[in-house]
Design a protein around this motif. Structure first.
Motif, PDB file in Angstrom:
ATOM      1  N   THR A  58       0.833  -1.196   0.000  1.00 57.77           N
ATOM      2  CA  THR A  58       0.000   0.000   0.000  1.00 57.77           C
ATOM      3  C   THR A  58       0.870   1.249   0.000  1.00 57.77           C
ATOM      4  N   VAL A  59       0.316   2.316  -0.533  1.00 54.58           N
ATOM      5  CA  VAL A  59       0.878   3.649  -0.379  1.00 54.58           C
ATOM      6  C   VAL A  59      -0.287   4.613  -0.561  1.00 54.58           C
ATOM      7  N   VAL A  60      -0.364   5.641   0.264  1.00 53.32           N
ATOM      8  CA  VAL A  60      -1.550   6.499   0.286  1.00 53.32           C
ATOM      9  C   VAL A  60      -1.290   7.783  -0.486  1.00 53.32           C
ATOM     10  N   HIS A  61      -2.219   8.095  -1.385  1.00 54.26           N
ATOM     11  CA  HIS A  61      -2.176   9.347  -2.139  1.00 54.26           C
ATOM     12  C   HIS A  61      -3.312  10.243  -1.683  1.00 54.26           C
ATOM     13  N   LEU A  62      -3.002  11.481  -1.350  1.00 50.69           N
ATOM     14  CA  LEU A  62      -4.021  12.489  -1.063  1.00 50.69           C
ATOM     15  C   LEU A  62      -4.400  13.142  -2.384  1.00 50.69           C
ATOM     16  N   HIS A  63      -5.479  12.676  -2.963  1.00 49.67           N
ATOM     17  CA  HIS A  63      -5.901  13.087  -4.300  1.00 49.67           C
ATOM     18  C   HIS A  63      -6.394  14.533  -4.256  1.00 49.67           C
ATOM     19  N   GLY A  64      -5.740  15.370  -5.043  1.00 53.06           N
ATOM     20  CA  GLY A  64      -6.065  16.790  -5.069  1.00 53.06           C
ATOM     21  C   GLY A  64      -5.235  17.618  -4.136  1.00 53.06           C
ATOM     22  N   GLY A  65      -4.366  16.978  -3.343  1.00 52.03           N
ATOM     23  CA  GLY A  65      -3.552  17.713  -2.387  1.00 52.03           C
ATOM     24  C   GLY A  65      -2.329  18.350  -3.032  1.00 52.03           C
ATOM     25  N   ARG A  66      -2.063  19.580  -2.656  1.00 51.17           N
ATOM     26  CA  ARG A  66      -0.808  20.232  -3.057  1.00 51.17           C
ATOM     27  C   ARG A  66       0.234  19.811  -2.025  1.00 51.17           C
ATOM     28  N   THR A  67       0.870  18.698  -2.326  1.00 53.32           N
ATOM     29  CA  THR A  67       1.677  17.982  -1.340  1.00 53.32           C
ATOM     30  C   THR A  67       3.110  17.830  -1.819  1.00 53.32           C
ATOM     31  N   GLU A  68       4.063  17.973  -0.924  1.00 51.09           N
ATOM     32  CA  GLU A  68       5.447  17.769  -1.313  1.00 51.09           C
ATOM     33  C   GLU A  68       5.624  16.329  -1.785  1.00 51.09           C
TER      34      GLU A  68
ATOM     35  N   SER B 118       7.618  13.860  -1.400  1.00 48.60           N
ATOM     36  CA  SER B 118       7.892  12.743  -0.491  1.00 48.60           C
ATOM     37  C   SER B 118       6.642  12.242   0.224  1.00 48.60           C
ATOM     38  N   SER B 119       5.573  13.042   0.222  1.00 45.13           N
ATOM     39  CA  SER B 119       4.327  12.659   0.895  1.00 45.13           C
ATOM     40  C   SER B 119       3.169  12.467  -0.072  1.00 45.13           C
ATOM     41  N   ASP B 120       3.459  12.464  -1.360  1.00 46.53           N
ATOM     42  CA  ASP B 120       2.370  12.424  -2.352  1.00 46.53           C
ATOM     43  C   ASP B 120       1.830  11.027  -2.583  1.00 46.53           C
ATOM     44  N   GLY B 121       2.556   9.995  -2.193  1.00 46.09           N
ATOM     45  CA  GLY B 121       2.097   8.635  -2.450  1.00 46.09           C
ATOM     46  C   GLY B 121       2.523   8.140  -3.814  1.00 46.09           C
ATOM     47  N   TYR B 122       3.813   8.295  -4.127  1.00 48.67           N
ATOM     48  CA  TYR B 122       4.331   7.829  -5.411  1.00 48.67           C
ATOM     49  C   TYR B 122       4.097   6.316  -5.515  1.00 48.67           C
ATOM     50  N   PRO B 123       3.610   5.824  -6.665  1.00 50.55           N
ATOM     51  CA  PRO B 123       3.180   4.415  -6.761  1.00 50.55           C
ATOM     52  C   PRO B 123       4.242   3.388  -6.406  1.00 50.55           C
ATOM     53  N   GLU B 124       5.519   3.739  -6.569  1.00 45.75           N
ATOM     54  CA  GLU B 124       6.579   2.782  -6.261  1.00 45.75           C
ATOM     55  C   GLU B 124       7.081   2.888  -4.821  1.00 45.75           C
ATOM     56  N   ASP B 125       6.508   3.801  -4.042  1.00 48.10           N
ATOM     57  CA  ASP B 125       6.927   3.977  -2.649  1.00 48.10           C
ATOM     58  C   ASP B 125       6.053   3.166  -1.689  1.00 48.10           C
ATOM     59  N   TRP B 126       5.649   1.991  -2.115  1.00 59.32           N
ATOM     60  CA  TRP B 126       4.746   1.166  -1.310  1.00 59.32           C
ATOM     61  C   TRP B 126       5.462   0.569  -0.094  1.00 59.32           C
ATOM     62  N   PHE B 127       4.624   0.148   0.858  1.00 62.63           N
ATOM     63  CA  PHE B 127       5.144  -0.523   2.044  1.00 62.63           C
ATOM     64  C   PHE B 127       4.205  -1.685   2.379  1.00 62.63           C
ATOM     65  N   VAL B 128       4.717  -2.647   3.101  1.00 62.90           N
ATOM     66  CA  VAL B 128       4.051  -3.938   3.291  1.00 62.90           C
ATOM     67  C   VAL B 128       3.476  -4.046   4.705  1.00 62.90           C
ATOM     68  N   PRO B 129       2.659  -5.085   4.962  1.00 58.17           N
ATOM     69  CA  PRO B 129       2.123  -5.280   6.309  1.00 58.17           C
ATOM     70  C   PRO B 129       3.224  -5.285   7.363  1.00 58.17           C
ATOM     71  N   GLY B 130       2.963  -4.572   8.442  1.00 58.34           N
ATOM     72  CA  GLY B 130       3.961  -4.424   9.501  1.00 58.34           C
ATOM     73  C   GLY B 130       4.768  -3.153   9.376  1.00 58.34           C
ATOM     74  N   GLN B 131       4.611  -2.441   8.249  1.00 58.92           N
ATOM     75  CA  GLN B 131       5.328  -1.191   8.045  1.00 58.92           C
ATOM     76  C   GLN B 131       4.336  -0.022   8.001  1.00 58.92           C
ATOM     77  N   SER B 132       4.885   1.185   8.081  1.00 58.18           N
ATOM     78  CA  SER B 132       4.059   2.387   7.997  1.00 58.18           C
ATOM     79  C   SER B 132       4.850   3.493   7.314  1.00 58.18           C
ATOM     80  N   ALA B 133       4.158   4.561   6.945  1.00 61.54           N
ATOM     81  CA  ALA B 133       4.791   5.730   6.328  1.00 61.54           C
ATOM     82  C   ALA B 133       4.118   6.979   6.873  1.00 61.54           C
ATOM     83  N   VAL B 134       4.926   7.993   7.168  1.00 58.91           N
ATOM     84  CA  VAL B 134       4.400   9.256   7.687  1.00 58.91           C
ATOM     85  C   VAL B 134       4.373  10.276   6.557  1.00 58.91           C
ATOM     86  N   CYS B 135       3.207  10.903   6.367  1.00 59.18           N
ATOM     87  CA  CYS B 135       3.051  11.931   5.338  1.00 59.18           C
ATOM     88  C   CYS B 135       2.825  13.289   5.994  1.00 59.18           C
ATOM     89  N   HIS B 136       3.488  14.283   5.433  1.00 59.25           N
ATOM     90  CA  HIS B 136       3.372  15.669   5.897  1.00 59.25           C
ATOM     91  C   HIS B 136       2.480  16.408   4.914  1.00 59.25           C
TER      92      HIS B 136
END
Length: 537
Positions: free
Chosen positions: A146-156, A158-176
């Motif tokens: 999974t990787v989360v995209h804030l659709h419509g967000g003017r986001t830097e 590193s926090s946009d949810g680039y499709p290849e920046d996925w992470f697996v169960p047991g992991q997490s990602a912090v978005c600003h």
């Protein structure tokens, strides 16, 4: 599939939902997959419309760019859970943010950043078959990513949810999320490379409402009188589980489009919602994988009844310049509509939200007196038109469907290029460009650009045969009339078959790597996505 239905999908019946758009799909061979639940025969209006809870921060955390500043911090877990989509349907296994589908609604404010930690707490096995022939979904990659995209967000970036920046169960990602934009209806959803369509069908989506002082001063309906309304379609098996079709090729199960037999509103089939006889604000999102909806309201539970007019006040990226009265909305995947509906003339009666061929939900208007101090302003936020001469570049970009000898889609490409080809769209931060989409297919495609907002300039028919022979665009008619609702700020645009659709974009906010893609998720997962790199010059 006919061009008309492809343009503005008039919701499919269960029978049509059992056959994929490429003409070559099939149900799973096991008995429990052989039949679909006949959703049209389910009792209407027996379940109340769920209202997703508002996300609450769990504390404060240091700002990534300035540790002395502490920002609201949210922790949202993606989990597998079970929920009933209808009173008479067995519980359905779903994936959701905080075990909800749709997930909790964020209430953010302009100029007030926040931090969201997205935790992948899903199982290691996917709910649906994965096509390992698709780029980014190769067999050596984990099944659940999974990787989360804030659709419509003017986001830097590193926090946009680039499709290849996925992470697996047991992991997490912090978005600003900096929230540096005007009030708008944004939404968050999964964006993992090669399996976005599957993660979306499983249920990973939710609203993110951005507020500002200007919106507060408009005195629009709010609180219980502002209703988040997320629509998406699904098919179900008799055991209540989601049915997702596969192709006739066991080693390549991808199908070109997904249309369900039932339209769900906030996760329920045929729900009802009690309302007072007063104005309400509806924040509507089409969260479907591929369905376009022709939406209207009526005072009778019939598709033949006259449509009731209402007011659209906003599109994806904020307010229109003034309310526009209409009785029909055409909403594609990923598009949002902000509208005002006045129930005061329907006291003690019912109002129905519908498409051209099916009812979606019922509003039950009470007889109780209601004090309504909200207003429908004569004007909203100014939307100055971006002048074409301010553009420094025009890009001509094709949308094409590459088919095999049996006429089945094998890949869908933007500008004839695969995802992993070198980036060609590299605008300079602060510059303005015109993007001209040349649709060579018989589908309507909702094209979404990350990071930016844009304005729709026009749609015009062109000579497809001449283009295929010479590569030259010969326009064959005047611009197609745009609806007033298409003249606001947008981030997703409907590109109709055999038309040239032009948008004008100012690239502002941040530099870095982003993407642009078709928001029909089956298309996106099979190469209809390209990098977008915003440079510093």
């Amino acid at each position: 599939m006919g061009t008309t239905r492809r343009r503005f999908l008039l919701h499919l019946s269960s029978l049509l939902a059992a056959t994929a758009a490429d003409g070559g799909s099939m149900r799973q061979p096991a008995d429990e997959h052989a039949l679909l639940l006949e959703t049209r025969s389910l009792a209407h209006f027996v379940d109340r419309l769920p209202i997703p809870p508002v996300a609450r921060p769990s504390g404060l955390r240091p700002c990534p760019g300035d540790p002395a500043v502490h920002l609201p911090y949210y922790r949202i877990s993606m989990r597998q859970f079970q929920a009933k989509v209808h009173r008479d349907v067995p519980p359905t296994t779903l994936w959701g943010y905080n075990s909800l589908c749709p997930g909790p609604t964020f209430e953010a404010r302009n100029g007030k950043p926040n931090l969201v930690e997205w935790e992948n707490a899903l199982p290691s096995h996917h709910l649906f078959p994965i096509d390992h022939t698709l780029h980014g979904a190769e067999v050596e990659r984990p099944a659940v990513r999974t990787v989360v995209h804030l659709h419509g967000g003017r986001t830097e970036a590193s926090s946009d949810g680039y499709p290849e920046d996925w992470f697996v169960p047991g992991q997490s990602a912090v978005c600003h999320y900096t929230n540096q934009q005007e009030a708008a209806s944004l939404f968050y959803h999964d964006h993992a490379m090669g399996i976005t369509r599957l993660n979306a069908v499983a249920g990973l989506m939710g609203l993110y409402l951005l507020r500002d002082d200007f919106e507060d001063e408009l005195n629009l309906p709010n609180g219980d009188h502002e209703i988040p309304l997320i629509l998406f379609d699904r098919s179900f098996r008799p055991d209540g589980q989601i049915d997702y079709p596969v192709s006739t090729k066991p080693d390549a199960p991808w199908v070109s489009e997904y249309y369900g037999s039932a339209i769900l509103a906030n996760g329920k089939i045929f729900p009802f919602h009690p309302v007072e006889p007063r104005k309400y604000r509806l924040r509507l999102l089409n969260g479907s994988n591929g369905s376009f909806y022709r939406l209207s309201f009526s005072a009778e539970a019939s598709m033949a009844a006259d449509a009731i007019s209402f007011y659209q006040i906003g599109s994806e990226q904020g307010f229109l310049s003034a309310p526009t009265q209409t009785s029909l909305l055409i909403v594609g995947p990923g598009e949002r509509v902000d509208l005002i509906f006045d129930f005061s003339t329907h006291t003690g009666k019912s109002v129905y939200l519908r498409t051209d061929v099916t009812l979606i939900m019922q509003f039950r208007v009470s007889t109780a007196k209601s004090v309504d101090r909200s207003v429908l302003p004569a004007t909203l936020r100014p939307v100055p038109r971006t002048l074409e001469h301010s553009s420094v570049r025009t890009r001509e970009l094709t949308l094409a469907d590459y088919q095999n000898r049996l006429g089945r889609s094998s890949a869908m490409l933007l500008n004839g290029m695969h995802w992993d080809a070198p980036a060609t769209e590299k605008p300079v931060l602060g510059s303005t460009e015109i993007w001209s989409f040349i649709n060579l297919t018989d589908d309507s495609h909702p094209i979404h650009l990350h990071l930016v907002r844009f304005q729709l300039l026009d749609r015009r028919p062109f000579d497809l045969a001449v283009y295929q022979l010479t590569g030259k665009v010969i326009l064959t008619g005047p611009p197609v009339s745009l609806t007033p609702g298409e003249l606001g700020w947008k981030d997703t645009v409907r590109v109709d078959p055999m038309t040239v659709t032009r948008i004008i974009v100012n690239f502002e906010g941040f530099t870095g790597r982003y993407v642009w893609h078709c928001h029909m998720l089956e298309h996106e997962d099979n190469e209809m996505m390209r990098p977008l790199i915003v440079t510093s010059g």
